[in-house]
Write a protein that holds these residues in place. Sequence first.
Motif, mmCIF file in Angstrom:
data_model
loop_
_atom_site.group_PDB
_atom_site.id
_atom_site.type_symbol
_atom_site.label_atom_id
_atom_site.label_comp_id
_atom_site.label_asym_id
_atom_site.label_seq_id
_atom_site.Cartn_x
_atom_site.Cartn_y
_atom_site.Cartn_z
ATOM 1 N N UNK A 96 45.783 42.780 40.452
ATOM 2 C CA UNK A 96 45.656 41.495 40.170
ATOM 3 C C UNK A 96 45.386 41.019 38.817
ATOM 4 N N UNK A 97 44.323 41.842 38.163
ATOM 5 C CA UNK A 97 44.073 41.424 36.662
ATOM 6 C C UNK A 97 45.297 41.778 35.973
ATOM 7 N N UNK A 98 46.178 42.681 36.107
ATOM 8 C CA UNK A 98 47.200 43.108 35.396
ATOM 9 C C UNK A 98 48.473 41.924 35.529
ATOM 10 N N UNK A 99 48.513 41.221 36.644
ATOM 11 C CA UNK A 99 49.339 40.144 36.784
ATOM 12 C C UNK A 99 48.780 38.593 36.464
ATOM 13 N N UNK A 100 47.715 38.742 35.497
ATOM 14 C CA UNK A 100 46.896 37.594 35.023
ATOM 15 C C UNK A 100 46.692 36.586 36.198
ATOM 16 N N UNK A 101 46.341 36.922 37.288
ATOM 17 C CA UNK A 101 45.782 36.206 38.004
ATOM 18 C C UNK A 101 44.328 36.018 37.830
ATOM 19 N N UNK A 102 43.679 34.668 37.621
ATOM 20 C CA UNK A 102 42.609 34.393 37.116
ATOM 21 C C UNK A 102 41.443 34.732 38.242
ATOM 22 N N UNK A 103 40.463 35.293 38.030
ATOM 23 C CA UNK A 103 39.451 35.927 39.073
ATOM 24 C C UNK A 103 38.591 34.813 39.062
ATOM 25 N N UNK A 104 37.972 34.773 40.135
ATOM 26 C CA UNK A 104 36.627 33.864 40.381
ATOM 27 C C UNK A 104 35.535 34.509 40.835
ATOM 28 N N UNK A 105 34.563 34.115 41.368
ATOM 29 C CA UNK A 105 33.723 34.478 42.051
ATOM 30 C C UNK A 105 33.863 35.510 43.239
ATOM 31 N N UNK A 106 34.900 34.907 44.040
ATOM 32 C CA UNK A 106 35.289 35.380 45.202
ATOM 33 C C UNK A 106 35.922 36.929 44.934
ATOM 34 N N UNK A 107 36.722 37.024 43.843
ATOM 35 C CA UNK A 107 37.203 38.508 43.627
ATOM 36 C C UNK A 107 36.205 39.462 42.969
ATOM 37 N N UNK B 279 28.970 53.838 44.255
ATOM 38 C CA UNK B 279 27.632 53.991 43.628
ATOM 39 C C UNK B 279 27.654 54.434 42.289
ATOM 40 N N UNK B 280 28.545 53.234 41.638
ATOM 41 C CA UNK B 280 28.910 53.429 40.149
ATOM 42 C C UNK B 280 27.980 52.092 39.402
ATOM 43 N N UNK B 281 26.554 52.374 39.054
ATOM 44 C CA UNK B 281 25.728 51.460 38.644
ATOM 45 C C UNK B 281 26.236 50.683 37.519
ATOM 46 N N UNK B 282 26.708 51.489 36.555
ATOM 47 C CA UNK B 282 27.059 50.784 35.292
ATOM 48 C C UNK B 282 28.315 49.795 35.553
ATOM 49 N N UNK B 283 29.580 50.177 36.248
ATOM 50 C CA UNK B 283 30.520 49.249 36.757
ATOM 51 C C UNK B 283 30.093 48.077 37.294
ATOM 52 N N UNK B 284 28.971 48.319 38.459
ATOM 53 C CA UNK B 284 28.471 47.336 39.170
ATOM 54 C C UNK B 284 27.925 46.207 38.433
ATOM 55 N N UNK B 285 26.917 46.980 37.399
ATOM 56 C CA UNK B 285 26.392 45.787 36.497
ATOM 57 C C UNK B 285 27.099 45.021 35.622
ATOM 58 N N UNK B 286 28.196 45.731 35.246
ATOM 59 C CA UNK B 286 29.299 44.998 34.238
ATOM 60 C C UNK B 286 29.773 43.741 35.240
ATOM 61 N N UNK B 287 30.068 44.038 36.546
ATOM 62 C CA UNK B 287 30.699 43.037 37.300
ATOM 63 C C UNK B 287 29.856 41.981 37.577
ATOM 64 N N UNK B 288 28.389 42.305 37.737
ATOM 65 C CA UNK B 288 27.406 41.204 38.090
ATOM 66 C C UNK B 288 27.206 40.427 36.863
ATOM 67 N N UNK B 289 27.242 41.106 35.717
ATOM 68 C CA UNK B 289 27.235 40.134 34.417
ATOM 69 C C UNK B 289 28.504 39.163 34.403
ATOM 70 N N UNK B 290 29.552 39.493 34.611
ATOM 71 C CA UNK B 290 30.854 38.571 34.636
ATOM 72 C C UNK B 290 30.379 37.520 35.860
ATOM 73 N N UNK B 291 29.890 38.101 37.025
ATOM 74 C CA UNK B 291 29.710 37.147 38.116
ATOM 75 C C UNK B 291 28.801 35.944 37.651
ATOM 76 N N UNK B 292 27.798 36.239 36.769
ATOM 77 C CA UNK B 292 26.690 35.351 36.352
ATOM 78 C C UNK B 292 27.301 34.301 35.451
ATOM 79 N N UNK B 293 28.500 34.577 34.690
ATOM 80 C CA UNK B 293 29.084 33.487 33.948
ATOM 81 C C UNK B 293 29.729 32.228 34.820
#
Length: 516
Positions: free
Chosen positions: A325-336, A348-362
């Motif tokens: 989805x990202x490679x096809x430039x589909x704009x992500x939202x809170x949903x994805x 159980x990947x804490x670092x990746x989960x935290x990165x995504x959560x930070x993106x969600x907070x935007x």
Amino acid sequence: GSTMREAMASFVAKLTFREMCVVLREQRGWRQAHDFFSWMKLQLCYEPSVVAYTILLRAYGNASKIELAEEAFLEMLEAGVEPDAVACGTLLCVYARRGRHGDMMLFYAATRRRGVAPPVSAFNFMLSSLQKHRLHGKVIHLWKHMMEMEEANNVVPNHFTYTVVIGSFVKAGLLEEAMDVLGKMRASRLVPEEATYSCLISLSSRHGRGEQVVMLYEEMRAHGIVPSNYTCASLLALYDKSEDYSKALSLFSEMERSRVVIDEVIYGILIRIYGKIGLYDDAQRTFEEIVSAGLLSDEQTYVAMAQVHMNARNYDKALQVLGLMRSRNVKPSKFSYGALLRCHVAREDIAAAEDVFRALCKYGLPDVFCCNDLLRLYVKLGQLEKASAFILKMRKEDIQLDEALCMTVMEVCCKSGMITDADKILKEMNNGGVTMKSSTMVSIIEMYARNRTSVMQEQDSSSKALACQTDSSALNATLKSLLDTPGGSSIACQLIRKLAREGEETRYHTDHGVHA
């Protein structure tokens, strides 16, 4: 004007008034109509007439010459001609055509005061114009007037009237009223269009009226109307929500037989259903068909397929789909981002989960489900410091807790010795009106009580007195909430006996005044 007089010179005294009206009606443009009417008024046989003025009004209206139409109407009144329903309706249509709704409604009010009921064609023009400008409240207002006039003035709604009015009731979210109008339409033996059925099905589905949705769909099919893909999507979404998957799949087969164009939304629902009933290969095959057909563009379709992989515990495949989805430039939202977070939490990947959560907070405050996912990951991996910091951040952001998040937060507070925070959260939980099952309340009380016992054993006597006071007010409210639930008294008694066996009997009986 002079050109018209020259052209008509040979017709002077030869045309009757009726014939002049016919010629006036045949004029192609508003200028010719204006000039010919001026010539008419000079003829001996001319008498001021509502018929001639109405023809002139229509000519001006077709050319959107509102000022000239208004002047003609005033001239008619000054000539002592009483405007009839058709003349009034014609000027109303002129206003409606140009979106002059203020003038239109003022003039309409004036016609009502004169006791004139415009023809249904004028009502339709007004209703349509108001609806195009999304003035659904005024459409409904006008419809109610029509109903008042229907019997007294023979203003009979037609197919177009019903279609517009049902559409506005639906847009206003007034399902019962829309269904009442449909009932009147049926009584008039008029068959609604597919679009009318479709909007009623969609609104009924949003209101959770499953039986009504099916009734409307079957009625539509009985009339031989082929459903649109929008209607089918509403039905499939309802079957998906009510877990009636066999009906969903049979509807999909019916759509293929009827050659309904299956769009990406429908494919997305189908993928979701295949995943829920364990047909992972079918879901994958459908997704690949969408990709090869060039239909894949909606974020929700990617997430539906990723969710299927997650349900099958194929988290790497889920990440591949979201990566595609990202490679096809589909704009992500809170949903994805929410789906991506669930995936990293499951891995159980804490670092990746935290990165995504930070993106969600935007995108603003994350929802309680995302907060709970990350918090549960911290608890599972024993990261209590991170969990405690995350709770403090949530409290600072004023995120409203739901039942599941309350449970996780209390677990962290108790494990981390955050007794003051646990007290505050317990009070907020009761004051904030979080709906909880009695089993959740019992778990929280047990967890809280056991934790306080272990903490109090480590404190001096003054700290213990303070802790008991805090404990009393916080737990009292929770116990009271438990007692208010169905069967709560029995559950509370069992809980107290259990805690008594664990050495809590004296404190619970004293503090809360509840007797086993």
